[in-house]
Design an enzyme around this catalytic site. Structure first.
Site, PDB file in Angstrom:
ATOM      1  N   HIS A 207      10.128  26.983 -13.869  1.00  0.00           N
ATOM      2  CA  HIS A 207       9.244  26.511 -14.183  1.00  0.00           C
ATOM      3  C   HIS A 207       7.594  26.107 -13.445  1.00  0.00           C
ATOM      4  O   HIS A 207       6.459  26.247 -14.385  1.00  0.00           O
ATOM      5  CB  HIS A 207       9.711  24.833 -14.257  1.00  0.00           C
ATOM      6  CG  HIS A 207       8.970  24.088 -12.920  1.00  0.00           C
ATOM      7  ND1 HIS A 207      10.043  23.543 -12.345  1.00  0.00           N
ATOM      8  CD2 HIS A 207       7.552  23.945 -12.378  1.00  0.00           C
ATOM      9  CE1 HIS A 207       9.104  23.285 -10.929  1.00  0.00           C
ATOM     10  NE2 HIS A 207       8.028  23.271 -11.301  1.00  0.00           N
ATOM     11  N   ASP A 236      16.515  26.951 -12.230  1.00  0.00           N
ATOM     12  CA  ASP A 236      15.022  26.562 -11.951  1.00  0.00           C
ATOM     13  C   ASP A 236      14.671  27.616 -11.128  1.00  0.00           C
ATOM     14  O   ASP A 236      14.745  26.678 -10.237  1.00  0.00           O
ATOM     15  CB  ASP A 236      14.737  24.953 -11.869  1.00  0.00           C
ATOM     16  CG  ASP A 236      13.152  25.243 -11.516  1.00  0.00           C
ATOM     17  OD1 ASP A 236      12.498  25.981 -12.455  1.00  0.00           O
ATOM     18  OD2 ASP A 236      12.510  23.856 -11.695  1.00  0.00           O
ATOM     19  N   GLY A 316       2.779  20.436  -6.584  1.00  0.00           N
ATOM     20  CA  GLY A 316       2.232  21.252  -6.397  1.00  0.00           C
ATOM     21  C   GLY A 316       3.718  21.920  -4.581  1.00  0.00           C
ATOM     22  O   GLY A 316       2.519  22.918  -4.488  1.00  0.00           O
ATOM     23  N   SER A 318       6.683  22.460  -5.695  1.00  0.00           N
ATOM     24  CA  SER A 318       7.323  23.091  -6.302  1.00  0.00           C
ATOM     25  C   SER A 318       7.919  24.971  -5.894  1.00  0.00           C
ATOM     26  O   SER A 318       6.975  25.526  -5.957  1.00  0.00           O
ATOM     27  CB  SER A 318       7.181  23.405  -7.991  1.00  0.00           C
ATOM     28  OG  SER A 318       7.749  22.071  -8.621  1.00  0.00           O
ATOM     29  N   SER A 333      12.212  21.366  -7.615  1.00  0.00           N
ATOM     30  CA  SER A 333      12.175  22.114  -8.670  1.00  0.00           C
ATOM     31  C   SER A 333      11.816  20.350  -8.972  1.00  0.00           C
ATOM     32  O   SER A 333      10.528  21.182  -9.758  1.00  0.00           O
ATOM     33  CB  SER A 333      13.708  22.063  -8.988  1.00  0.00           C
ATOM     34  OG  SER A 333      13.897  21.494 -10.500  1.00  0.00           O
TER      35      SER A 333
END
Length: 362
Positions: A207, A236, A316, A318, A333
């Protein structure tokens, strides 16, 4: 010929007290177990070794015989849920601790399908919890009114196969965490350095960006990589190819001047202690609480097959690394909460991403 149903009823007749002990991961011997149990030695395992054993047993046990597994960190053993004595012996022969439970994995998967058909809505997640032998359904604070009532009815209709919990925060992908990587106006985190076809790449969250996006180490910095594939929703994870010769150790930043060397990838196990590194909140740790989790972030962003944990994270983080000792476990995720109040956080299994890209840790 197997007499599963008869054996299962006999095991259930052992009584509620035995079930209570099982929930606390106390040593358990089935009412039908006899002295043959003593012939098999329960192996003392690391968390990653337990995860590997769980995967191996998962391939050997039928979904109607088993109901998941979890790591007992105190005894350092793998506990495997089964519904009959024949499956229990398979577990014991492999060095695991067999635990007879009420609901098979097939029954719990059926409960998940019911939730998918009748209760798919933003702000919800569900995952099998092998410790309670139930599907744990979590609703964030945005699930209110008619949605909450519908979700409650569906969970109640599943009887003892599911339970409903609340999360104080709101589920969201952590867009905006290892080392910071940026593209355009967005920031995420590098997950793990990998090799694909002999060329250096790294993994991050799907993402975080689209194929063709360029990535740098800081805002306004010179791009060093190009995203060659991105998979979200559904999965993801994403793969970024290094376009320049930069330092790319197979390690995770511990934000104390040192790094954790990463030499391999491994599957998660419920109960496993894991550590997360991300560019917003740096390093946090906790436990794996569920596997094969489904989370609905809203706007049609539904991701399946995730690792559920009690490790905190924030926007941040991720794409950042989830690891156990020297083993890569997952990519950050999303979730709810923050590192002040805690919450639920989900991770993409790294083994799935590696298999999809034909890549390896390195």
């Amino acid at each position: 010929m197997k007499h599963r149903r008869t054996t299962r009823r006999q095991a259930a007749a052992a009584g509620g007290a035995a079930v209570a002990l099982l929930g606390a991961a106390v040593t358990f011997q089935s009412a039908n177990a006899s002295d043959d149990v003593e012939r098999f030695e329960v192996k003392t395992l690391s968390a990653t070794a337990a995860g590997n054993l769980a995967s191996s047993l998962g391939e050997r046990l039928d979904a109607t015989d088993s109901a998941g597994a979890y790591y007992d960190a105190e005894s350092r053993t793998l506990v495997v849920n089964v519904v009959d004595e024949e499956a229990a012996e398979t577990v014991r022969r492999a060095g695991g601790r067999a635990r007879v439970v009420e609901h098979s994995l097939a029954e719990l998967k059926s409960a998940r399908e019911t939730l998918k058909d009748r209760a798919t809505m933003p702000g919800t997640s569900w995952a099998v919890d092998p410790v309670t032998n139930k599907v744990v359904v979590t609703a964030d604070r945005t699930v209110q009114g008619a949605s909450w009532e519908r979700l409650t009815r569906v969970v109640e209709g599943l009887g003892g196969k599911a339970e409903l919990k609340r999360s104080a925060g709101a589920f969201k992908p952590f867009v905006a965490g290892g080392d910071a990587i940026t593209t355009g106006g967005g920031r995420c985190s590098l997950g793990f350095n990998v090799l694909r076809d002999g060329r250096p790449h790294f993994l991050t969250a799907g993402h975080c960006g689209q194929a063709g996006s360029t990535w740098s180490a800081g805002q306004g910095g010179t791009p060093f990589g190009t995203m060659v594939d991105s998979r979200f929703p559904g999965d993801d994870f994403a793969l970024v190819r290094y376009d320049r010769d930069v330092s790319r150790p197979s390690a995770v930043n511990l934000y104390n001047g040192t790094g954790q060397r990463i030499t391999r990838a491994a599957d998660a196990a419920v109960g496993m202690r894991v550590v997360r590194s991300g560019s917003t909140t740096q390093v946090s740790d906790g436990r794996v609480t569920g596997l094969d989790a489904t989370v609905n972030y809203g706007d049609g962003q539904i991701v399946e097959g995730l690792i559920q944990t009690d490790v905190c994270a924030e926007p941040g983080d991720s794409g950042g690394s989830l690891f156990a000792d020297d083993a890569a476990i997952g990519l950050t995720s999303g979730g709810s909460g923050d590192c002040t109040n805690g919450g639920v956080t989900f991770f993409q299994p790294v083994t799935e991403a590696l298999a999809a890209y034909g890549a390896r840790i390195g």
